[in-house]
Design an enzyme around this catalytic site. Structure first.
Site, mmCIF file in Angstrom:
data_model
loop_
_atom_site.group_PDB
_atom_site.id
_atom_site.type_symbol
_atom_site.label_atom_id
_atom_site.label_comp_id
_atom_site.label_asym_id
_atom_site.label_seq_id
_atom_site.Cartn_x
_atom_site.Cartn_y
_atom_site.Cartn_z
ATOM 1 N N TRP A 102 24.341 113.346 37.706
ATOM 2 C CA TRP A 102 24.180 112.555 38.937
ATOM 3 C C TRP A 102 23.573 113.376 40.063
ATOM 4 O O TRP A 102 22.684 112.910 40.774
ATOM 5 C CB TRP A 102 25.510 111.907 39.338
ATOM 6 C CG TRP A 102 25.940 110.935 38.285
ATOM 7 C CD1 TRP A 102 27.016 111.037 37.460
ATOM 8 C CD2 TRP A 102 25.252 109.734 37.886
ATOM 9 N NE1 TRP A 102 27.056 109.971 36.593
ATOM 10 C CE2 TRP A 102 25.985 109.166 36.820
ATOM 11 C CE3 TRP A 102 24.095 109.084 38.308
ATOM 12 C CZ2 TRP A 102 25.599 107.978 36.186
ATOM 13 C CZ3 TRP A 102 23.703 107.900 37.689
ATOM 14 C CH2 TRP A 102 24.450 107.360 36.645
ATOM 15 N N ASP A 171 27.683 112.145 47.403
ATOM 16 C CA ASP A 171 27.845 111.020 46.484
ATOM 17 C C ASP A 171 29.294 111.083 45.989
ATOM 18 O O ASP A 171 29.658 111.956 45.219
ATOM 19 C CB ASP A 171 26.863 111.180 45.309
ATOM 20 C CG ASP A 171 27.069 110.113 44.236
ATOM 21 O OD1 ASP A 171 27.971 109.270 44.389
ATOM 22 O OD2 ASP A 171 26.311 110.143 43.237
ATOM 23 N N LYS A 195 34.303 102.013 40.561
ATOM 24 C CA LYS A 195 35.323 102.904 39.976
ATOM 25 C C LYS A 195 36.635 102.770 40.748
ATOM 26 O O LYS A 195 37.593 102.233 40.233
ATOM 27 C CB LYS A 195 34.829 104.347 39.948
ATOM 28 C CG LYS A 195 33.606 104.494 39.023
ATOM 29 C CD LYS A 195 32.643 105.482 39.560
ATOM 30 C CE LYS A 195 31.248 105.427 39.026
ATOM 31 N NZ LYS A 195 30.996 105.142 37.647
HETATM 32 N N1 PMP Z 1 26.667 108.728 41.118
HETATM 33 C C1 PMP Z 1 27.755 108.899 40.362
HETATM 34 C C2 PMP Z 1 28.628 110.086 40.590
HETATM 35 C C3 PMP Z 1 28.055 107.956 39.365
HETATM 36 O O1 PMP Z 1 29.123 108.112 38.599
HETATM 37 C C4 PMP Z 1 27.205 106.835 39.186
HETATM 38 C C5 PMP Z 1 27.469 105.760 38.156
HETATM 39 N N2 PMP Z 1 28.342 106.007 37.184
HETATM 40 C C6 PMP Z 1 26.069 106.727 39.986
HETATM 41 C C7 PMP Z 1 25.840 107.682 40.961
HETATM 42 C C8 PMP Z 1 25.122 105.575 39.841
HETATM 43 O O2 PMP Z 1 25.740 104.474 40.383
HETATM 44 P P1 PMP Z 1 25.140 103.008 40.288
HETATM 45 O O3 PMP Z 1 25.211 102.596 38.869
HETATM 46 O O4 PMP Z 1 26.067 102.242 41.186
HETATM 47 O O5 PMP Z 1 23.750 103.057 40.806
#
Ligand code: PMP
Length: 359
Positions: A102, A171, A195
Site C-alpha cells: 500500500w 493512510d 475495515k
Molecule cells: N490502503 C490500505 C492500507 C489498504 O488496506 C487498502 C485496501 N485494503 C487500500 C489502501 C485501498 O483501499 P480501497 O480499496 O478503499 O481503495
C-alpha cells in the site's frame, strides 16, 4: 443463526449489534416512513446522521476545529492521487515511505503528480516491516511526509509515529479507531471505511484545514479537499447508507471505549502470535516481531498445499477468509475491532488441532 467467524481483510466483519440495528431500521427508519437509502441527503433526518457520524469521530479521536472531517468516495486508492494533487505543489518535494504494497502504491501515484523523495524503503524486505522513525531521510521544507500506518497485506504496523516538521500524512485504512493516537501530529489522515469504520464506499479524510488551500486553481472541483470542506461533504450526493452504517459503528466504538478496544486488540493479537510462536515452527510469522500488526496477523505453513488445506478446513469449521492476499500467499487473520475474542480462541484451538493432525 449461523454467522461464521469472518477474518476477511476488508470488507470485513462488522459489529453484530450494528447489523441488527440497521436491519431493524432498514425498511422504515423511525419517523421517516421509508429507509435511509431512499431519503434526501439534504433532508433533516439524513442530516442528523451525517452530523452524528462526524461528531462521534471528533469525540473518539479528539479532533479539533482546525481539522475538517470529510466523507468522500473512491476509496483510499483515490486518496493516493488526491493527496499529491492538492498538497504537492510545483517546486516542492514530498517525502514517502515505502513499507509494502500500500505504501508502494501511494508512492507510485504521487510520482505521477510531482517530485517525490523516498525517505525510507523497506517495501521488499522479508521478513516484512515498516520503517523505524529514525531511519527516515527527510527533505528540509518537504510538502509533507507520507506513511502507511498499517500494511494490511504484509501485517506490519507503525507502533510509534514519526515526529516530522512537515505535515504528516497517513493512510490509516486498516487501523483507524483501533488505538488511541494524537491527531494533532498529522496534517491529513485517510482511510477506506471497509475495515474498522463501516462498509466499503465511504472514505474518511481528516484534514488540517489550512492544507486544503494549497491546491492549484486548475484542479477539478470534485478533486479539491476545499470543495468538500466548504460543502460539509455534501457538494454532491454522498454514500448516505454507508455513512449511516459508519455512524452506527462509531456509536458502537463509543460504547466500547477506544482505550478498551485497543487493550482488547493488543490482547487478541498477542494471543494469536503466541500460538504461532509456540507451534515449534509449524506456523511461522511473516513480519518482524517489533512491527507485528495488531490488525492483520500474517503467517505461513511449511508448504502451499498445507496452507490450502488449512484454509479449507478452517472454513469448514466456520473460520472463513483466512487466505493471505493473492499477491503474497500464506495465511492472514484480519482481526479488526469487530472481531470478538471468541473468534481468536476458536482459531487458536483450530490451529492447535491442525498442527497436531498435520505436523
Ligand atoms: N490502503 C490500505 C492500507 C489498504 O488496506 C487498502 C485496501 N485494503 C487500500 C489502501 C485501498 O483501499 P480501497 O480499496 O478503499 O481503495
Amino acid at each position: 443463526m449461523s454467522r461464521v467467524y469472518n477474518f476477511a481483510a476488508g470488507p470485513a466483519a462488522l459489529p453484530l449489534e450494528v447489523l441488527q440495528q440497521a436491519q431493524a431500521e432498514l425498511v422504515e427508519y423511525p419517523g421517516l416512513g421509508m429507509s435511509i437509502m431512499e431519503t434526501s441527503h439534504r433532508g433533516k433526518v439524513y442530516d442528523a446522521i451525517h452530523e452524528e457520524a462526524q461528531a462521534n469521530l471528533r469525540e473518539l479521536l479528539g479532533i479539533s476545529d482546525d481539522y475538517a472531517v470529510l466523507f468522500l468516495q473512491g476509496g483510499a486508492s483515490t486518496q493516493f492521487s488526491m493527496v499529491p494533487m492538492n498538497l504537492l505543489t510545483p517546486g516542492t518535494v514530498a517525502d514517502y515511505t515505502n513499507s509494502g504494497a500500500w505504501g508502494g502504491k501511494a508512492l507510485k501515484e504521487a510520482k505521477k503528480v510531482g517530485q517525490v523523495n523516498v525517505a525510507a524503503d523497506c517495501g521488499k524486505e522479508i521478513p516484512t516491516r515498516v520503517p523505524r522513525p529514525e531511519e527516515l531521510r527527510l527533505t528540509p521544507g518537504a510538502a509533507y511526509v507520507h506513511i502507511t500506518s498499517n500494511e494490511t497485506i504484509s501485517g506490519a504496523q507503525w507502533k510509534v509515529f514519526p515526529k516530522t516538521e512537515a505535515p504528516l500524512v497517513a493512510d490509516m485504512s486498516s487501523d483507524i479507531l483501533s488505538r488511541p493516537f494524537d491527531v494533532n501530529q498529522f496534517g491529513l489522515i485517510y482511510a477506506g471505511a471497509q475495515k474498522n469504520l463501516g462498509p466499503s464506499g465511504v472514505t474518511l479524510v481528516i484534514i488540517r484545514k489550512d492544507l486544503a488551500m494549497r491546491a492549484p486553481e486548475t484542479l477539478g472541483t470534485m478533486f479539491r479537499y476545499q470543495t468538500h470542506i466548504d460543502n460539509n461533504s455534501l457538494y454532491n450526493t454522498p454514500p448516505t447508507f454507508g455513512i449511516y452504517i459508519l455512524m452506527l459503528v462509531t456509536r458502537w466504538v463509543k460504547g466500547q471505549g477506544i482505550e478498551a478496544l485497543y487493550k482488547r486488540n493488543v490482547e487478541k493479537a498477542a494471543k494469536l502470535y503466541a500460538a504461532i510462536d509456540s507451534s515449534e515452527g509449524f506456523y511461522k510469522g511473516t513480519a518482524v516481531k517489533e512491527f507485528r500488526s495488531d490488525m492483520n496477523v500474517t503467517f505461513r505453513l511449511g508448504t502451499e498445499d498445507l496452507e490450502k488445506k488449512f484454509v479449507a478446513e478452517a472454513a469448514a469449521a466456520g473460520l472463513t477468509s483466512l487466505k493471505g492476499n493473492r499477491s503474497v500467499g500464506g495465511i492472514r487473520a484480519s482481526i479488526y475491532n469487530a472481531c470478538p475474542m471468541e473468534a481468536i480462541d476458536t482459531l487458536i484451538s483450530f490451529m492447535g488441532d491442525f498442527a497436531k493432525a498435520n505436523g
